[in-house]
Design a protein around this motif. Sequence first.
Motif, PDB file in Angstrom:
ATOM      1  N   THR A 110     -16.682  26.339  -7.482  1.00  0.00           N
ATOM      2  CA  THR A 110     -17.344  25.153  -8.010  1.00  0.00           C
ATOM      3  C   THR A 110     -17.583  24.151  -6.880  1.00  0.00           C
ATOM      4  O   THR A 110     -17.014  24.273  -5.792  1.00  0.00           O
ATOM      5  CB  THR A 110     -16.489  24.502  -9.110  1.00  0.00           C
ATOM      6  N   SER A 111     -18.379  23.152  -7.143  1.00  0.00           N
ATOM      7  CA  SER A 111     -18.688  22.152  -6.119  1.00  0.00           C
ATOM      8  C   SER A 111     -17.469  21.271  -5.849  1.00  0.00           C
ATOM      9  O   SER A 111     -16.526  21.223  -6.636  1.00  0.00           O
ATOM     10  CB  SER A 111     -19.855  21.279  -6.572  1.00  0.00           C
ATOM     11  N   ALA A 112     -17.499  20.572  -4.730  1.00  0.00           N
ATOM     12  CA  ALA A 112     -16.388  19.691  -4.354  1.00  0.00           C
ATOM     13  C   ALA A 112     -16.175  18.607  -5.407  1.00  0.00           C
ATOM     14  O   ALA A 112     -15.042  18.285  -5.753  1.00  0.00           O
ATOM     15  CB  ALA A 112     -16.657  19.072  -2.989  1.00  0.00           C
ATOM     16  N   ALA A 113     -17.258  18.043  -5.925  1.00  0.00           N
ATOM     17  CA  ALA A 113     -17.141  16.992  -6.936  1.00  0.00           C
ATOM     18  C   ALA A 113     -16.497  17.537  -8.216  1.00  0.00           C
ATOM     19  O   ALA A 113     -15.683  16.858  -8.841  1.00  0.00           O
ATOM     20  CB  ALA A 113     -18.511  16.410  -7.251  1.00  0.00           C
ATOM     21  N   GLN A 114     -16.818  18.763  -8.583  1.00  0.00           N
ATOM     22  CA  GLN A 114     -16.215  19.364  -9.772  1.00  0.00           C
ATOM     23  C   GLN A 114     -14.735  19.661  -9.561  1.00  0.00           C
ATOM     24  O   GLN A 114     -13.967  19.708 -10.510  1.00  0.00           O
ATOM     25  CB  GLN A 114     -16.954  20.653 -10.150  1.00  0.00           C
ATOM     26  N   ARG A 115     -14.331  19.847  -8.294  1.00  0.00           N
ATOM     27  CA  ARG A 115     -12.918  20.092  -7.993  1.00  0.00           C
ATOM     28  C   ARG A 115     -12.134  18.794  -7.839  1.00  0.00           C
ATOM     29  O   ARG A 115     -10.943  18.826  -7.570  1.00  0.00           O
ATOM     30  CB  ARG A 115     -12.787  20.929  -6.721  1.00  0.00           C
ATOM     31  N   GLY A 116     -12.796  17.632  -7.968  1.00  0.00           N
ATOM     32  CA  GLY A 116     -12.093  16.356  -7.932  1.00  0.00           C
ATOM     33  C   GLY A 116     -12.360  15.518  -6.706  1.00  0.00           C
ATOM     34  O   GLY A 116     -11.906  14.384  -6.610  1.00  0.00           O
ATOM     35  N   TYR A 117     -13.075  16.049  -5.726  1.00  0.00           N
ATOM     36  CA  TYR A 117     -13.344  15.309  -4.491  1.00  0.00           C
ATOM     37  C   TYR A 117     -14.627  14.487  -4.651  1.00  0.00           C
ATOM     38  O   TYR A 117     -15.646  14.761  -4.043  1.00  0.00           O
ATOM     39  CB  TYR A 117     -13.457  16.283  -3.307  1.00  0.00           C
ATOM     40  N   ASP A 118     -14.534  13.432  -5.454  1.00  0.00           N
ATOM     41  CA  ASP A 118     -15.679  12.587  -5.777  1.00  0.00           C
ATOM     42  C   ASP A 118     -15.519  11.215  -5.126  1.00  0.00           C
ATOM     43  O   ASP A 118     -14.723  11.040  -4.197  1.00  0.00           O
ATOM     44  CB  ASP A 118     -15.821  12.469  -7.299  1.00  0.00           C
ATOM     45  N   HIS A 119     -16.257  10.239  -5.600  1.00  0.00           N
ATOM     46  CA  HIS A 119     -16.222   8.885  -5.042  1.00  0.00           C
ATOM     47  C   HIS A 119     -14.818   8.277  -5.134  1.00  0.00           C
ATOM     48  O   HIS A 119     -14.342   7.647  -4.181  1.00  0.00           O
ATOM     49  CB  HIS A 119     -17.243   7.994  -5.762  1.00  0.00           C
ATOM     50  N   ARG A 120     -14.157   8.499  -6.252  1.00  0.00           N
ATOM     51  CA  ARG A 120     -12.794   7.968  -6.426  1.00  0.00           C
ATOM     52  C   ARG A 120     -11.855   8.548  -5.365  1.00  0.00           C
ATOM     53  O   ARG A 120     -11.039   7.844  -4.774  1.00  0.00           O
ATOM     54  CB  ARG A 120     -12.306   8.297  -7.835  1.00  0.00           C
ATOM     55  N   TRP A 121     -11.963   9.850  -5.096  1.00  0.00           N
ATOM     56  CA  TRP A 121     -11.143  10.488  -4.077  1.00  0.00           C
ATOM     57  C   TRP A 121     -11.460   9.919  -2.686  1.00  0.00           C
ATOM     58  O   TRP A 121     -10.567   9.646  -1.893  1.00  0.00           O
ATOM     59  CB  TRP A 121     -11.339  12.004  -4.076  1.00  0.00           C
ATOM     60  N   ARG A 122     -12.759   9.759  -2.380  1.00  0.00           N
ATOM     61  CA  ARG A 122     -13.134   9.251  -1.057  1.00  0.00           C
ATOM     62  C   ARG A 122     -12.567   7.860  -0.811  1.00  0.00           C
ATOM     63  O   ARG A 122     -12.108   7.559   0.293  1.00  0.00           O
ATOM     64  CB  ARG A 122     -14.647   9.270  -0.896  1.00  0.00           C
ATOM     65  N   LYS A 123     -12.557   7.016  -1.835  1.00  0.00           N
ATOM     66  CA  LYS A 123     -11.973   5.676  -1.687  1.00  0.00           C
ATOM     67  C   LYS A 123     -10.471   5.762  -1.434  1.00  0.00           C
ATOM     68  O   LYS A 123      -9.937   5.096  -0.536  1.00  0.00           O
ATOM     69  CB  LYS A 123     -12.246   4.834  -2.940  1.00  0.00           C
ATOM     70  N   ALA A 124      -9.771   6.585  -2.204  1.00  0.00           N
ATOM     71  CA  ALA A 124      -8.319   6.744  -2.038  1.00  0.00           C
ATOM     72  C   ALA A 124      -8.001   7.370  -0.685  1.00  0.00           C
ATOM     73  O   ALA A 124      -7.061   6.955   0.002  1.00  0.00           O
ATOM     74  CB  ALA A 124      -7.761   7.604  -3.169  1.00  0.00           C
ATOM     75  N   ARG A 125      -8.806   8.327  -0.269  1.00  0.00           N
ATOM     76  CA  ARG A 125      -8.624   8.996   1.021  1.00  0.00           C
ATOM     77  C   ARG A 125      -8.790   8.011   2.172  1.00  0.00           C
ATOM     78  O   ARG A 125      -7.970   7.969   3.087  1.00  0.00           O
ATOM     79  CB  ARG A 125      -9.643  10.128   1.122  1.00  0.00           C
ATOM     80  N   ASP A 126      -9.848   7.208   2.124  1.00  0.00           N
ATOM     81  CA  ASP A 126     -10.094   6.221   3.183  1.00  0.00           C
ATOM     82  C   ASP A 126      -8.949   5.217   3.284  1.00  0.00           C
ATOM     83  O   ASP A 126      -8.500   4.879   4.381  1.00  0.00           O
ATOM     84  CB  ASP A 126     -11.413   5.495   2.953  1.00  0.00           C
TER      85      ASP A 126
END
Length: 115
Positions: A33-49
């Motif tokens: 599945t795509s990265a966004a479908q696996r949970g790596y979306d905008h919310r993840w990018r903010k938390a990651r940063d």
Amino acid sequence: MPRKPLKPCKNPGCPELTQDRFCERHRHQHERTSAAQRGYDHRWRKARDKYLRENTLCVNCLKSNRLTKATVVDHIIPHRGDNKLFWDKSNWQSLCKRCHDKKTMTEDRYQEYKY
């Protein structure tokens, strides 16, 4: 125009012949599945940063007395779709890309079964 000959399905033990890597019965098991479908979306990018701003150095390189900027937030225990484990910050570590790729190819590559 002639077609390529059919070849066996790549799923172990499957005798089906197919033009693709996997037969119709096993194709869904190997689709990613795509990265966004696996949970790596905008919310993840903010938390990651935010996590990388607070933890700027690679933890593996620090163990070897090297100072390397961390660019990846790694899940210490692979979450494999478990949303609770995915967002558990105690399961995160900052790594440089080199250390992350090495860990992923050696430790995280195959799912371990515990009996």
